[in-house]
Write an enzyme that holds these catalytic residues in place. Sequence first.
Site, PDB file in Angstrom:
ATOM      1  N   ASP A   2       0.867  -1.192   0.000  1.00 45.78           N
ATOM      2  CA  ASP A   2       0.000   0.000   0.000  1.00 45.78           C
ATOM      3  C   ASP A   2       0.897   1.232   0.000  1.00 45.78           C
ATOM      4  OD1 ASP A   2      -2.276   1.649   0.153  1.00 45.78           O
ATOM      5  OD2 ASP A   2      -2.226   1.681   2.336  1.00 45.78           O
ATOM      6  N   GLY A  54      -3.114   9.211  -3.656  1.00 45.25           N
ATOM      7  CA  GLY A  54      -4.399   9.587  -4.259  1.00 45.25           C
ATOM      8  C   GLY A  54      -4.499  10.993  -4.805  1.00 45.25           C
ATOM      9  N   CYS A  87      -4.355  -1.458  -2.019  1.00 46.32           N
ATOM     10  CA  CYS A  87      -4.474  -0.024  -2.288  1.00 46.32           C
ATOM     11  C   CYS A  87      -5.342   0.140  -3.529  1.00 46.32           C
ATOM     12  CB  CYS A  87      -3.076   0.545  -2.523  1.00 46.32           C
ATOM     13  SG  CYS A  87      -3.070   2.285  -2.978  1.00 46.32           S
ATOM     14  N   ASN A  88      -6.507   0.723  -3.345  1.00 47.54           N
ATOM     15  CA  ASN A  88      -7.425   0.919  -4.475  1.00 47.54           C
ATOM     16  C   ASN A  88      -6.821   1.872  -5.510  1.00 47.54           C
ATOM     17  OD1 ASN A  88     -10.429  -0.076  -3.468  1.00 47.54           O
ATOM     18  ND2 ASN A  88      -9.086   0.500  -1.805  1.00 47.54           N
ATOM     19  N   CYS A 123     -11.023   2.980  -0.090  1.00 45.38           N
ATOM     20  CA  CYS A 123      -9.609   3.286   0.166  1.00 45.38           C
ATOM     21  C   CYS A 123      -9.299   2.597   1.478  1.00 45.38           C
ATOM     22  CB  CYS A 123      -9.394   4.793   0.294  1.00 45.38           C
ATOM     23  SG  CYS A 123      -7.776   5.234   0.967  1.00 45.38           S
ATOM     24  N   THR A 124      -8.209   1.839   1.518  1.00 46.22           N
ATOM     25  CA  THR A 124      -7.939   1.036   2.715  1.00 46.22           C
ATOM     26  C   THR A 124      -7.648   1.902   3.949  1.00 46.22           C
ATOM     27  OG1 THR A 124      -5.704   0.747   1.836  1.00 46.22           O
ATOM     28  CG2 THR A 124      -7.242  -1.078   1.544  1.00 46.22           C
ATOM     29  N   HIS A 125      -7.223   3.146   3.729  1.00 46.01           N
ATOM     30  CA  HIS A 125      -7.026   4.051   4.871  1.00 46.01           C
ATOM     31  C   HIS A 125      -8.343   4.418   5.556  1.00 46.01           C
ATOM     32  CE1 HIS A 125      -3.025   4.780   3.136  1.00 46.01           C
ATOM     33  NE2 HIS A 125      -2.698   5.435   4.240  1.00 46.01           N
TER      34      HIS A 125
HETATM   35  N1  DGL Z   1      -4.804   3.291   0.786  1.00 44.53           N
HETATM   36  C1  DGL Z   1      -4.872   3.684  -0.557  1.00 44.53           C
HETATM   37  C2  DGL Z   1      -6.144   3.236  -1.262  1.00 44.53           C
HETATM   38  O1  DGL Z   1      -6.708   2.211  -0.904  1.00 44.53           O
HETATM   39  C3  DGL Z   1      -4.428   5.050  -1.000  1.00 44.53           C
HETATM   40  C4  DGL Z   1      -4.245   6.188  -0.088  1.00 44.53           C
HETATM   41  C5  DGL Z   1      -3.353   7.269  -0.690  1.00 44.53           C
HETATM   42  O2  DGL Z   1      -2.156   7.062  -0.680  1.00 44.53           O
HETATM   43  O3  DGL Z   1      -3.873   8.287  -1.171  1.00 44.53           O
HETATM   44  O4  DGL Z   1      -6.569   3.841  -2.216  1.00 44.53           O
END
Ligand code: DGL
Length: 262
Positions: free
Chosen positions: A7, A40, A71-72, A181-183
């Site tokens: 990620d 993102g 990570c999407n 988004c995994t965050h």
């Molecule tokens: N965690 C990531 C996702 O699932 C991206 C977050 C980022 O770096 O903007 O999209």
Amino acid sequence: MRIALFDSGIGGLTVLSHARRVLPSEEFLFFADRDHVPYGTKSVPAVRGYVREAFRFLVEKQGADAVVVACNTATSVAVDEMRRLYEVPIIGMEPAVKKALAQDGERRVLVTATPITINGEKLRRLVSAHDTHHLVDLLALPRLVEFAERREFVSPRVEEYLWNALAPYDLVHYSAVVLGCTHFNYFKDTLRRLLPKAVGFVDGNEGTVEELARRTGLCTMPAGTQMASCRFFESGRPVAGAEPLARIESYLARAARMEEIV
Ligand code: DGL
């Protein structure tokens, strides 16, 4: 089997937390691209470059047998190229639009993700393939990634940001918020307070781990106390030392708590 999860930052730990418990006998590597997070809000060519670097490290240097792009955003812009370059199974993540629509089919669905994912061709195609009744709305929440990276999960600032972002939507007409988004999984407690009870969360974490098991021929077990081992890397550097490892443990503990919130 040596399984890498990748990620931009700590979001992928929400997937790792689940994967380690249902595949306790495997060997995990976790790569957070700490030098380049967030993805993102960056340019698509820049993100593609970061993902190439991460794969070179995980597959060519660390010998990963499979890679989960947890990570999407990275999946949206780089997974097709990685599948052309590498033969190992590569499991990507896309916002769980199909699952959310299948659960209800009448009320609306709010898909949240980063700007790259929201504006990407992959999501546009996914929505047009499944949203036959035009029930899907898309919302970018880039600041949640920044809050998560600095471990600010519950605060007046987080609450105000989410409150303002959700204000344009009449949420009584919604069945689900998709965490694309995994965050974003780290904010389920705050979101739960802001959303009507009838609005559920849908994310791709469990589905991704099931897909990993299917693609690699592994058998998942009911999540128990036993956890697979994991080595952690930040942009290719091994994470060592008590303080950085404790920080990761605190994210994992929060991720496990958030998994209980529906
Ligand atoms: N965690 C990531 C996702 O699932 C991206 C977050 C980022 O770096 O903007 O999209």
